[in-house]
Design an enzyme around this catalytic site. Sequence first.
Site, PDB file in Angstrom:
ATOM      1  N   VAL A  11       0.838  -1.202   0.000  1.00 54.16           N
ATOM      2  CA  VAL A  11       0.000   0.000   0.000  1.00 54.16           C
ATOM      3  C   VAL A  11       0.876   1.256   0.000  1.00 54.16           C
ATOM      4  O   VAL A  11       0.690   2.156  -0.825  1.00 54.16           O
ATOM      5  CB  VAL A  11      -0.952  -0.011   1.227  1.00 54.16           C
ATOM      6  N   LYS A  35      16.718  -1.396   4.043  1.00 52.00           N
ATOM      7  CA  LYS A  35      15.600  -1.321   3.088  1.00 52.00           C
ATOM      8  C   LYS A  35      15.468   0.080   2.489  1.00 52.00           C
ATOM      9  O   LYS A  35      15.214   0.240   1.296  1.00 52.00           O
ATOM     10  CB  LYS A  35      14.296  -1.726   3.782  1.00 52.00           C
ATOM     11  N   THR A 122      -5.369  -1.145   7.341  1.00 43.97           N
ATOM     12  CA  THR A 122      -6.684  -1.699   7.657  1.00 43.97           C
ATOM     13  C   THR A 122      -6.802  -1.808   9.171  1.00 43.97           C
ATOM     14  O   THR A 122      -6.094  -2.603   9.798  1.00 43.97           O
ATOM     15  CB  THR A 122      -6.828  -3.089   6.999  1.00 43.97           C
ATOM     16  N   GLU A 152      -7.601   1.493   1.675  1.00 43.83           N
ATOM     17  CA  GLU A 152      -7.040   1.151   0.364  1.00 43.83           C
ATOM     18  C   GLU A 152      -7.672  -0.149  -0.129  1.00 43.83           C
ATOM     19  O   GLU A 152      -7.867  -1.065   0.651  1.00 43.83           O
ATOM     20  CB  GLU A 152      -5.521   0.972   0.571  1.00 43.83           C
ATOM     21  N   PHE A 153      -7.958  -0.205  -1.427  1.00 41.24           N
ATOM     22  CA  PHE A 153      -8.628  -1.401  -1.955  1.00 41.24           C
ATOM     23  C   PHE A 153      -7.813  -2.118  -3.024  1.00 41.24           C
ATOM     24  O   PHE A 153      -8.340  -2.944  -3.762  1.00 41.24           O
ATOM     25  CB  PHE A 153     -10.012  -1.026  -2.507  1.00 41.24           C
ATOM     26  N   LYS A 205     -13.892  -0.872   4.747  1.00 40.59           N
ATOM     27  CA  LYS A 205     -12.752  -1.721   4.356  1.00 40.59           C
ATOM     28  C   LYS A 205     -12.977  -3.176   4.782  1.00 40.59           C
ATOM     29  O   LYS A 205     -12.798  -4.115   4.004  1.00 40.59           O
ATOM     30  CB  LYS A 205     -11.478  -1.160   4.987  1.00 40.59           C
ATOM     31  N   GLY A 254     -11.508 -23.193  -5.329  1.00 40.10           N
ATOM     32  CA  GLY A 254     -10.112 -23.633  -5.435  1.00 40.10           C
ATOM     33  C   GLY A 254      -9.608 -24.170  -4.114  1.00 40.10           C
ATOM     34  O   GLY A 254     -10.346 -24.842  -3.395  1.00 40.10           O
ATOM     35  N   CYS A 261      -4.398 -10.326   3.544  1.00 37.76           N
ATOM     36  CA  CYS A 261      -5.567  -9.482   3.820  1.00 37.76           C
ATOM     37  C   CYS A 261      -6.832 -10.267   4.156  1.00 37.76           C
ATOM     38  O   CYS A 261      -7.335 -10.172   5.265  1.00 37.76           O
ATOM     39  CB  CYS A 261      -5.823  -8.559   2.633  1.00 37.76           C
TER      40      CYS A 261
HETATM   41  C1  UGA Z   1      -7.573  -8.275  -1.253  1.00 38.87           C
HETATM   42  C2  UGA Z   1      -8.746  -7.490  -1.859  1.00 38.87           C
HETATM   43  O1  UGA Z   1      -9.149  -8.097  -3.085  1.00 38.87           O
HETATM   44  C3  UGA Z   1      -8.354  -6.032  -2.123  1.00 38.87           C
HETATM   45  O2  UGA Z   1      -9.479  -5.299  -2.593  1.00 38.87           O
HETATM   46  C4  UGA Z   1      -7.847  -5.415  -0.811  1.00 38.87           C
HETATM   47  O3  UGA Z   1      -7.420  -4.066  -0.993  1.00 38.87           O
HETATM   48  C5  UGA Z   1      -6.682  -6.239  -0.288  1.00 38.87           C
HETATM   49  O4  UGA Z   1      -7.114  -7.607  -0.077  1.00 38.87           O
HETATM   50  C6  UGA Z   1      -6.237  -5.607   1.015  1.00 38.87           C
HETATM   51  O5  UGA Z   1      -7.011  -5.623   1.977  1.00 38.87           O
HETATM   52  O6  UGA Z   1      -5.158  -5.006   1.051  1.00 38.87           O
HETATM   53  P1  UGA Z   1      -5.366  -9.403  -2.276  1.00 38.87           P
HETATM   54  O7  UGA Z   1      -5.247 -10.058  -0.946  1.00 38.87           O
HETATM   55  O8  UGA Z   1      -4.191  -8.724  -2.851  1.00 38.87           O
HETATM   56  O9  UGA Z   1      -6.543  -8.297  -2.233  1.00 38.87           O
HETATM   57  O10 UGA Z   1      -5.801 -10.508  -3.333  1.00 38.87           O
HETATM   58  P2  UGA Z   1      -7.179 -11.060  -3.904  1.00 38.87           P
HETATM   59  O11 UGA Z   1      -7.187 -10.881  -5.359  1.00 38.87           O
HETATM   60  O12 UGA Z   1      -8.332 -10.536  -3.135  1.00 38.87           O
HETATM   61  O13 UGA Z   1      -7.027 -12.640  -3.608  1.00 38.87           O
HETATM   62  C7  UGA Z   1      -7.033 -13.121  -2.266  1.00 38.87           C
HETATM   63  C8  UGA Z   1      -7.072 -14.626  -2.263  1.00 38.87           C
HETATM   64  O14 UGA Z   1      -8.341 -15.104  -2.707  1.00 38.87           O
HETATM   65  C9  UGA Z   1      -6.054 -15.322  -3.182  1.00 38.87           C
HETATM   66  O15 UGA Z   1      -5.476 -16.400  -2.489  1.00 38.87           O
HETATM   67  C10 UGA Z   1      -6.867 -15.795  -4.352  1.00 38.87           C
HETATM   68  O16 UGA Z   1      -6.321 -16.929  -4.974  1.00 38.87           O
HETATM   69  C11 UGA Z   1      -8.176 -16.124  -3.672  1.00 38.87           C
HETATM   70  N1  UGA Z   1      -9.341 -16.090  -4.597  1.00 38.87           N
HETATM   71  C12 UGA Z   1      -9.702 -14.937  -5.183  1.00 38.87           C
HETATM   72  C13 UGA Z   1     -10.060 -17.259  -4.808  1.00 38.87           C
HETATM   73  O17 UGA Z   1      -9.758 -18.334  -4.265  1.00 38.87           O
HETATM   74  N2  UGA Z   1     -11.160 -17.195  -5.638  1.00 38.87           N
HETATM   75  C14 UGA Z   1     -11.554 -16.050  -6.235  1.00 38.87           C
HETATM   76  O18 UGA Z   1     -12.570 -16.062  -6.961  1.00 38.87           O
HETATM   77  C15 UGA Z   1     -10.803 -14.893  -6.011  1.00 38.87           C
END
Ligand code: UGA
Length: 428
Positions: A11, A35, A122, A152-153, A205, A254, A261
């Site tokens: 972020v 870093k 968060t 942040e999203f 959030k 899956g 997150c």
């Molecule tokens: C998530 C949210 O999608 C963001 O909007 C948010 O800002 C972020 O957390 C955060 O709080 O900082 P992120 O953790 O980067 O983002 O990744 P995602 O794309 O949400 O995936 C999370 C997990 O869910 C992964 O392991 C992914 O493989 C899994 N997933 C996702 C599934 O198993 N099925 C799906 O349909 C989608």
Amino acid sequence: MTLTIVGHGYVGLVSACVFADFGNEVYVIGRNKEKINRLKNGDPIIFEPGLKELLEKNLKAGRLHFTLDYQEAIHKSEVVFITVGTPPKDNGEADLSSVFQVAENIAKNLSNHFTVVSCKSTVPVGTNQKVEEIIKKYASKKAQFAVASCPEFLREGSAIFDTLNADRIVIGSSSKKAIEILLKLHQPFSSKKIITDLASAELIKYASNAILATKISFSNLIAFYCEKTGADVEKVLDAVGLDKRIGRIFMNPGVGYGGSCLPKDVLALIDTGKKLNIDTSLLEAVDKVNYQAKKNFLEKILKNHQGKKIAIWGLSFKPNTDDIRFAPSIFIIENLLKHDFKIKVFDPEAMRNIKKIFGEKIEYASNPYEAAKGTDQLIILTEWNEFKQIDLKKLKKILKKPVIFDGRNIYDPLLLKNLGFKYFSVGR
Ligand code: UGA
């Protein structure tokens, strides 16, 4: 505008680079000298597509400054963002110690020009009120400030795109002046702006991440039904998702959700709910199904494996990142090791990180074919693009037994069957 961002994780660093790219002067404060030096030299530390280029560009333009020193940065800044981590404690509660420490450090360096202290980390509802109290306690009498919450999203793997194309920008504060300044800062973004109070911003959030986790666990639950009945989860969810009220997006079954997150935020929301005397059984079920998804997949392997040599493709919690925090791969590898499997892994980016956990207990291959070579079966745990159109005929020759356990449903079962593979996927 001059800004400070405290923290340089996904972020912090992405926001810093994007704001700098819009012409702002951005200071980034860290607490680790090594870093900070790497960042100053254009090394983003984390792998995120496009980030290195954006970092180098804005360093060269002189708009990005990395420092350990609050004094150098804070007194010049109109806005200070807190973007430090809030990792889970053993009981699921968010650990806010870094946020509170940073608030104290900021407070001690505020000057008499108005500064917005805005939290992007968060944090549970009510945290920013505490941040305000801490700043009041440690800031000088002359300091002028207001606290805001700007959650942040962004997603890892598409963090820059998400920041530039956010579905919404949420600004929570009770100070009109703070809201005006944050609106000015976000003026180049065409995203819809939601202006609200602190508590609502904080809860937006958690509610967002909780519904995303719920969609995934719901999809996995339907996959369990499909496996028991012979139905095809992809067809079921395709049809369900065509209902515009439901949608198909984020409904991919899956091996469960991982990352830094969704798992932690579901637990933190449960913890907040319990403290508020709210029945949190819906969220508890989401977490439980997520565990069950990993466990079911493991049991499928243990029941149907063809020998003790096993290849794994994909280790990161999702594609396009090297992040393995709470990745299903860790659970699967730990358990396969307990059952004495010999494991050879490949991931385009996450091998360095997985090696920090498993060291020499597993083998590391330099490409997918090398990982599969001579093993009794293949497991797929992350849907990296490079696995999707792999040469399956070549793969079949390389594997000792043509068996694939696919935790991300990336192949067509009929195609695999016709090629002579024994193919185990999720809910199909
Ligand atoms: C998530 C949210 O999608 C963001 O909007 C948010 O800002 C972020 O957390 C955060 O709080 O900082 P992120 O953790 O980067 O983002 O990744 P995602 O794309 O949400 O995936 C999370 C997990 O869910 C992964 O392991 C992914 O493989 C899994 N997933 C996702 C599934 O198993 N099925 C799906 O349909 C989608």
